[in-house]
Design an enzyme around this catalytic site. Structure first.
Site, PDB file in Angstrom:
ATOM      1  N   LYS A   1      -6.857   3.212 -30.947  1.00 48.01           N
ATOM      2  CA  LYS A   1      -7.417   2.302 -29.665  1.00 48.01           C
ATOM      3  C   LYS A   1      -6.999   0.976 -29.890  1.00 48.01           C
ATOM      4  O   LYS A   1      -7.514   0.259 -30.786  1.00 48.01           O
ATOM      5  CB  LYS A   1      -8.930   2.592 -29.673  1.00 48.01           C
ATOM      6  CG  LYS A   1      -9.612   2.003 -28.447  1.00 48.01           C
ATOM      7  CD  LYS A   1     -11.025   1.610 -28.504  1.00 48.01           C
ATOM      8  CE  LYS A   1     -11.254   0.104 -28.841  1.00 48.01           C
ATOM      9  NZ  LYS A   1     -10.586  -0.962 -27.891  1.00 48.01           N
TER      10      LYS A   1
ATOM     11  N   GLU B   1     -10.019  -5.166 -41.955  1.00 44.36           N
ATOM     12  CA  GLU B   1      -9.133  -6.444 -41.915  1.00 44.36           C
ATOM     13  C   GLU B   1     -10.020  -7.211 -40.933  1.00 44.36           C
ATOM     14  O   GLU B   1      -9.800  -7.071 -39.533  1.00 44.36           O
ATOM     15  CB  GLU B   1      -7.888  -6.128 -41.584  1.00 44.36           C
ATOM     16  CG  GLU B   1      -6.861  -5.281 -42.231  1.00 44.36           C
ATOM     17  CD  GLU B   1      -6.444  -5.982 -43.606  1.00 44.36           C
ATOM     18  OE1 GLU B   1      -6.370  -7.055 -43.590  1.00 44.36           O
ATOM     19  OE2 GLU B   1      -5.639  -5.314 -44.138  1.00 44.36           O
TER      20      GLU B   1
ATOM     21  N   CYS C   1      -5.974 -14.326 -37.516  1.00 39.92           N
ATOM     22  CA  CYS C   1      -7.107 -14.135 -38.745  1.00 39.92           C
ATOM     23  C   CYS C   1      -6.905 -15.097 -39.882  1.00 39.92           C
ATOM     24  O   CYS C   1      -7.729 -15.430 -40.343  1.00 39.92           O
ATOM     25  CB  CYS C   1      -7.307 -12.796 -38.932  1.00 39.92           C
ATOM     26  SG  CYS C   1      -5.700 -11.863 -39.205  1.00 39.92           S
TER      27      CYS C   1
ATOM     28  N   GLU D   1     -15.379 -19.255 -37.561  1.00 42.55           N
ATOM     29  CA  GLU D   1     -13.842 -18.722 -37.109  1.00 42.55           C
ATOM     30  C   GLU D   1     -13.949 -19.164 -35.618  1.00 42.55           C
ATOM     31  O   GLU D   1     -14.748 -18.489 -34.815  1.00 42.55           O
ATOM     32  CB  GLU D   1     -13.534 -17.202 -37.363  1.00 42.55           C
ATOM     33  CG  GLU D   1     -12.039 -16.931 -36.784  1.00 42.55           C
ATOM     34  CD  GLU D   1     -11.878 -15.636 -37.094  1.00 42.55           C
ATOM     35  OE1 GLU D   1     -12.709 -14.828 -36.832  1.00 42.55           O
ATOM     36  OE2 GLU D   1     -10.747 -15.164 -37.622  1.00 42.55           O
TER      37      GLU D   1
HETATM   38  P1  NAD Z   1     -13.425  -7.478 -32.066  1.00 42.10           P
HETATM   39  O1  NAD Z   1     -14.104  -6.825 -33.245  1.00 42.10           O
HETATM   40  O2  NAD Z   1     -14.331  -7.694 -30.877  1.00 42.10           O
HETATM   41  O3  NAD Z   1     -12.511  -6.366 -31.409  1.00 42.10           O
HETATM   42  C1  NAD Z   1     -11.621  -5.535 -32.282  1.00 42.10           C
HETATM   43  C2  NAD Z   1     -11.440  -4.096 -32.017  1.00 42.10           C
HETATM   44  O4  NAD Z   1     -12.447  -3.310 -32.127  1.00 42.10           O
HETATM   45  C3  NAD Z   1     -11.270  -3.984 -30.213  1.00 42.10           C
HETATM   46  O5  NAD Z   1     -10.106  -2.996 -29.989  1.00 42.10           O
HETATM   47  C4  NAD Z   1     -12.363  -3.394 -29.900  1.00 42.10           C
HETATM   48  O6  NAD Z   1     -12.544  -3.067 -28.674  1.00 42.10           O
HETATM   49  C5  NAD Z   1     -13.130  -2.901 -30.888  1.00 42.10           C
HETATM   50  N1  NAD Z   1     -14.566  -2.821 -31.027  1.00 42.10           N
HETATM   51  C6  NAD Z   1     -15.409  -3.739 -30.476  1.00 42.10           C
HETATM   52  N2  NAD Z   1     -16.818  -3.208 -30.617  1.00 42.10           N
HETATM   53  C7  NAD Z   1     -16.642  -1.920 -31.498  1.00 42.10           C
HETATM   54  C8  NAD Z   1     -17.615  -1.041 -32.043  1.00 42.10           C
HETATM   55  N3  NAD Z   1     -18.810  -1.103 -32.260  1.00 42.10           N
HETATM   56  N4  NAD Z   1     -16.837   0.099 -32.953  1.00 42.10           N
HETATM   57  C9  NAD Z   1     -15.566   0.250 -32.738  1.00 42.10           C
HETATM   58  N5  NAD Z   1     -14.660  -0.696 -32.287  1.00 42.10           N
HETATM   59  C10 NAD Z   1     -15.110  -1.551 -31.635  1.00 42.10           C
HETATM   60  O7  NAD Z   1     -12.528  -8.592 -32.471  1.00 42.10           O
HETATM   61  P2  NAD Z   1     -11.510  -9.310 -31.555  1.00 42.10           P
HETATM   62  O8  NAD Z   1     -12.242 -10.320 -30.832  1.00 42.10           O
HETATM   63  O9  NAD Z   1     -10.667  -8.294 -30.690  1.00 42.10           O
HETATM   64  O10 NAD Z   1     -10.501  -9.840 -32.398  1.00 42.10           O
HETATM   65  C11 NAD Z   1     -10.635 -10.995 -33.245  1.00 42.10           C
HETATM   66  C12 NAD Z   1     -11.103 -10.675 -34.572  1.00 42.10           C
HETATM   67  O11 NAD Z   1     -10.132  -9.981 -35.055  1.00 42.10           O
HETATM   68  C13 NAD Z   1     -10.983 -12.197 -35.329  1.00 42.10           C
HETATM   69  O12 NAD Z   1     -12.435 -12.236 -36.135  1.00 42.10           O
HETATM   70  C14 NAD Z   1      -9.824 -11.872 -36.247  1.00 42.10           C
HETATM   71  O13 NAD Z   1     -10.094 -12.729 -37.212  1.00 42.10           O
HETATM   72  C15 NAD Z   1      -9.769 -10.704 -36.560  1.00 42.10           C
HETATM   73  N6  NAD Z   1      -8.548 -10.177 -36.863  1.00 42.10           N
HETATM   74  C16 NAD Z   1      -8.334  -9.674 -38.081  1.00 42.10           C
HETATM   75  C17 NAD Z   1      -6.962  -9.609 -38.802  1.00 42.10           C
HETATM   76  C18 NAD Z   1      -6.778  -9.271 -40.330  1.00 42.10           C
HETATM   77  O14 NAD Z   1      -5.542  -8.653 -40.592  1.00 42.10           O
HETATM   78  N7  NAD Z   1      -7.729  -9.380 -41.132  1.00 42.10           N
HETATM   79  C19 NAD Z   1      -5.925  -9.630 -37.883  1.00 42.10           C
HETATM   80  C20 NAD Z   1      -6.012  -9.759 -36.479  1.00 42.10           C
HETATM   81  C21 NAD Z   1      -7.263 -10.037 -36.263  1.00 42.10           C
END
Ligand code: NAD
Length: 478
Positions: free
Chosen positions: A184, A258, A292, A389
């Protein structure tokens, strides 16, 4: 010295042919959603609607998981590694052939500068498929036993900051190890994942090996909690990561997370200042700071603080913010209105808590979501902008006197994804690297990625590794 005036050099978007609406990619075909719900994806630089995308409900997720299970049982897990490798090589080559189109599409949907999508994201996507194609027939030499077995069906959820690259990080190792997937993409950046679905068709990948379900958090939740999934891989916020960990805890699902970060980029007094400044800029303003592992906390040794700050300000005055498709652009659009609101809120908190805010003179476009490169000085460890963050182009500057103090401050965070060390002394680099609680420590560079190098976090940045030999473990029954 100010900016040179450059004539605009926009990359043409004609190479991308967008459909008006996209279905879900299940069992090798694009299909409508069961309940007919859809959402729009927009260009964050202009707010123009790019396409309508299907919102997958639980029944659609169920169909996708069944398709992945069928493909796993009857096709993919039975293929010899060398045969799986051929498909991965084919995908890698098609990504290269369609690189310009994918770069334009990524910049349109995400807002990142074309310079980055063209030179970083898409080449790394191809590299990840090439690298894992190489592993597919050599898994018995990976150190996980003589006959390493796949897990089954992987449910994968990714964020919006590197849409196609995060897809590659997830799908390439899963397929190389013999698993099938349901992925997804994030709701604000689904288009390159849907283009990838077309690439799977073009590569004649057996139906059901890769399935793409679009939607928001509810769709993600339906996927990770589906009983037919054997493995969950999530990249995103720590908050959602914790929820997923709780949901998976009572099951037999293998989980890798991650999550977020608040990395320290540490500049010692003997570091070459100009080179360090480039690393600071790359650390926090690359991809508008939507990274991230961004170097969002700059720790500068007190003795060179004034010099480094002056050089940094001069450099920031030369950054060009604007049209992501212009090849001269350094800083593109913020990915969504919601993310912009979060960046604004935390920056306002920074000021209210007493830090000094500075941005170079920079005109923001009227339409779309924009935030200027911003530097906070006078930041203390207690400030929220030093702890939370921000995930935007905002740098918090702190100082230190001794290496021990630098380590103490760098590790004073619930996260532990990455760190940067700038010094001419190799012994100091090694001393620091052995004490920093971070998955990656870059020395005299920042934000360097390679598919052969494992990436992942300590503490609330998550667990498991992606990339390299270590990353295979997440997709093998070991
Ligand atoms: P998010 O957690 O809101 O969303 C990430 C994904 O999860 C999206 O596809 C979203 O639709 C989905 N999602 C949301 N709620 C969910 C749930 N309850 N169950 C399952 N899936 C769900 O994060 P974001 O705002 O899209 O991304 C930013 C974050 O991602 C930042 O905190 C960043 O640090 C982190 N990030 C980490 C890495 C890494 O490799 N560690 C890489 C990129 C981004």
């Amino acid at each position: 010295m100010g900016k040179f005036e450059y004539a605009p050099a926009p990359e043409s978007r004609d190479i991308v042919s967008l459909r008006e609406s996209y279905g879900l990619f299940i069992g090798g075909e694009f299909t409508p959603g069961v309940d007919g719900r859809a959402f729009k994806t927009i260009s964050p630089a202009t707010e123009e609607v790019l396409a309508e995308v299907t919102e997958a409900g639980p029944a659609d997720v169920d169909r996708a998981v069944s398709a992945a299970r069928q493909a796993y049982e009857h096709t993919w897990s039975r293929l010899p590694g060398a045969e799986r490798a051929k498909y991965l090589f084919r995908i890698a080559r098609i990504v290269q052939e369609r690189a310009r189109e994918l770069a334009v599409l990524e910049s349109l949907d995400n807002g990142k500068p074309i310079r980055e999508s063209r030179d970083v994201d898409i080449p790394l996507v191809a590299a990840h498929f090439f690298y894992h194609a190489g592993w597919a027939d050599k898994l018995e030499y990976a150190g996980y036993g003589p006959v390493p077995r796949p897990l089954g069906v992987a449910g994968q959820v990714i964020p919006w900051n590197f849409p196609l690259l995060m897809l590659a990080w997830k799908i390439a190792p899963a397929l190389a190890c013999g698993n099938t997937v349901v992925l997804k993409p994030a709701e604000t950046t689904p288009l390159t994942a849907l283009a990838f679905a077309e690439i799977c068709q073009q590569a004649d990948l057996p139906p059901g090996v890769v399935n793409i379900v679009t939607g928001a958090g509810e769709t993600g939740r339906a996927l990770v909690t589906h009983p037919g999934i054997d493995k969950v891989a999530f990249t995103g916020s720590t908050e959602v990561g914790k929820e997923i960990a709780r949901a998976c805890a009572p099951s037999r699902k293998k989980l890798t997370l991650e999550l977020g970060g608040k990395a320290a980029n540490i500049v010692f007094e003997d570091a070459p200042v100009d080179q360090a400044v480039e690393g600071i800029v790359n650390g926090i303003f690359f991809n508008q700071g939507h990274v991230c592992c961004a170097g969002s906390r700059l720790l500068v040794q007190e003795s060179v603080y004034a010099e480094v700050l002056a050089a940094l300000r001069r450099r920031l005055e030369t950054l060009r913010l604007g049209d992501p498709l212009d090849k001269n652009t350094d800083v593109g659009a913020i990915n969504s209105a919601a993310q912009l609101a979060k960046i604004r809120e935390l920056s306002d908190v920074g000021e209210a808590e007493g830090a000094q805010r500075w941005s170079p003179p920079c005109e923001l476009p009227v339409k779309g979501f924009w935030f200027p490169p911003t530097v906070f000085t006078g930041v203390s460890q207690a400030h929220r902008i030093a702890r939370e963050e921000i995930f935007g182009p905002v740098l918090s500057v702190l100082t230190f006197r001794t290496p021990a103090e630098a380590v103490e401050k760098a590790n004073n965070t619930p996260y532990g994804l990455s760190a940067g060390v700038w010094t001419e002394k190799g012994s100091l680099i090694l001393w620091m690297a052995s004490r920093l609680r971070a998955g990656v420590v870059w020395a005299n560079t920042f934000n360097k990625f390679d598919p052969a190098s494992p990436f992942g976090g300590y503490k609330e940045s998550g667990y498991g590794r992606e990339g390299g030999r270590h990353g295979l473990e997440a997709y093998l029954d070991v």
